[in-house]
Design a protein around this motif. Structure first.
Motif, mmCIF file in Angstrom:
data_model
loop_
_atom_site.group_PDB
_atom_site.id
_atom_site.type_symbol
_atom_site.label_atom_id
_atom_site.label_comp_id
_atom_site.label_asym_id
_atom_site.label_seq_id
_atom_site.Cartn_x
_atom_site.Cartn_y
_atom_site.Cartn_z
ATOM 1 N N VAL A 116 5.925 -12.850 2.217
ATOM 2 C CA VAL A 116 6.070 -11.573 1.508
ATOM 3 C C VAL A 116 7.033 -10.691 2.289
ATOM 4 C CG1 VAL A 116 4.913 -9.411 0.922
ATOM 5 C CG2 VAL A 116 3.894 -11.589 0.250
ATOM 6 N N TRP A 117 6.810 -10.606 3.589
ATOM 7 C CA TRP A 117 7.686 -9.783 4.427
ATOM 8 C C TRP A 117 9.105 -10.337 4.435
ATOM 9 C CZ3 TRP A 117 10.558 -10.858 8.819
ATOM 10 C CH2 TRP A 117 11.138 -9.740 9.431
ATOM 11 N N THR A 120 10.987 -9.945 0.886
ATOM 12 C CA THR A 120 11.345 -8.574 0.508
ATOM 13 C C THR A 120 12.357 -7.990 1.495
ATOM 14 O OG1 THR A 120 9.360 -7.746 1.642
ATOM 15 C CG2 THR A 120 9.217 -8.106 -0.736
ATOM 16 N N THR A 126 11.860 -8.796 -5.097
ATOM 17 C CA THR A 126 11.436 -7.402 -5.085
ATOM 18 C C THR A 126 9.924 -7.335 -4.930
ATOM 19 O OG1 THR A 126 11.092 -7.286 -7.473
ATOM 20 C CG2 THR A 126 13.333 -6.842 -6.657
ATOM 21 N N GLU A 127 9.419 -6.156 -4.601
ATOM 22 C CA GLU A 127 7.974 -5.989 -4.503
ATOM 23 C C GLU A 127 7.306 -6.241 -5.850
ATOM 24 O OE1 GLU A 127 6.960 -2.257 -2.765
ATOM 25 O OE2 GLU A 127 7.953 -2.689 -0.854
ATOM 26 N N GLU A 129 8.313 -8.390 -8.083
ATOM 27 C CA GLU A 129 8.279 -9.843 -8.288
ATOM 28 C C GLU A 129 7.188 -10.482 -7.432
ATOM 29 O OE1 GLU A 129 12.904 -10.802 -9.498
ATOM 30 O OE2 GLU A 129 12.412 -10.450 -7.390
ATOM 31 N N VAL A 130 7.005 -9.980 -6.216
ATOM 32 C CA VAL A 130 5.909 -10.481 -5.386
ATOM 33 C C VAL A 130 4.571 -10.224 -6.075
ATOM 34 C CG1 VAL A 130 4.664 -10.148 -3.215
ATOM 35 C CG2 VAL A 130 7.167 -10.295 -3.209
ATOM 36 N N ALA A 131 4.401 -9.029 -6.638
ATOM 37 C CA ALA A 131 3.166 -8.720 -7.359
ATOM 38 C C ALA A 131 2.986 -9.646 -8.557
ATOM 39 C CB ALA A 131 3.169 -7.265 -7.807
#
Length: 222
Positions: A116-117, A120, A126-127, A129-131
């Motif tokens: 995740v880190w 991004t 993007t955050e 897309e991670v969600a």
């Protein structure tokens, strides 16, 4: 005389909750040997700027590498393949989609937090897309191409663990044969990571942001 199985006292299922302490703790860096340092040289060679020409070896303090440090021969066998996956034919975005969805489904919290880190910070994802990767292929906002990539991951690591013909046609329309091989092996490798590191008890490092509280393996949800 052959052994017989006692069926009058069936074996009860053991508690499958996550280990509360590392089963194989990271090897302290001050206990690393020259053999460990030499084994990790392939990792340093692929770092930005390559390996230093001289001077003291900088020993990484990551918990995951601390576990590897107990087994130099494993490092020598594993790291070349791991480095290939990091620089494979997949785009950074495709690779991070594969890793994050796989580790979400497999409850691989360390790799999820790490990527995740990484994804991004590098701009690969993007955050939002991670969600969406925590929701799956039907999350709002995916393009048809992205949705089929995510769906293929779900099919490969859940159920009968086989990508359907329809979904395969969807990913084959956007990935060439080398990319398909790298994509499948990336998913399979990180699925294996989830199994291995959950069983070894790999812990997050200070500052890493893990799963939200509600995301735990079913038998560990209490």
């Amino acid at each position: 005389m052959t052994d017989t199985i006692d069926t009058t006292h069936p074996i009860e299922a053991a508690d499958a909750s996550e280990p509360t302490v590392p089963r194989v703790p990271p090897r302290p860096t001050d206990e690393w040997t020259d053999d460990v340092d030499e084994a990790f040289s392939v990792l340093r060679a692929h770092a930005p700027g390559g390996a230093p020409a001289d001077g003291p070896v900088q020993r990484p303090k990551a918990n995951i590498l601390g576990i590897y440090a107990w087994h130099p021969d494993f490092i020598r066998g594993w790291m070349p393949f791991s480095n290939h996956l990091r620089k494979s034919t997949l785009s950074d975005r495709q690779r991070e989609i594969a890793i994050l969805r796989t580790t979400w489904l497999g409850y691989g919290e360390y790799e999820w937090a790490q990527h995740v880190w990484m994804s991004t910070a590098s701009g690969a994802l993007t955050e939002a897309e991670v969600a969406a990767l925590s929701e799956g292929p039907d999350a709002a906002g995916w393009s048809p191409e992205d949705a089929v990539l995510v769906r293929s991951i779900d099919e490969m690591v859940t159920g009968d663990r086989l990508i359907s013909e329809q979904t395969w046609a969807g990913i084959a329309a956007q990935l060439d044969r080398q990319q398909l091989i790298d994509f499948v092996f990336t998913i399979g490798t990180y699925d294996m990571h989830c199994i291995a590191f959950r069983n070894l008890g790999l812990e997050l490092e200070d500052g890493m942001v893990g799963f939200p509280p509600g995301h735990r393996a079913p038998k560990d949800a209490s």
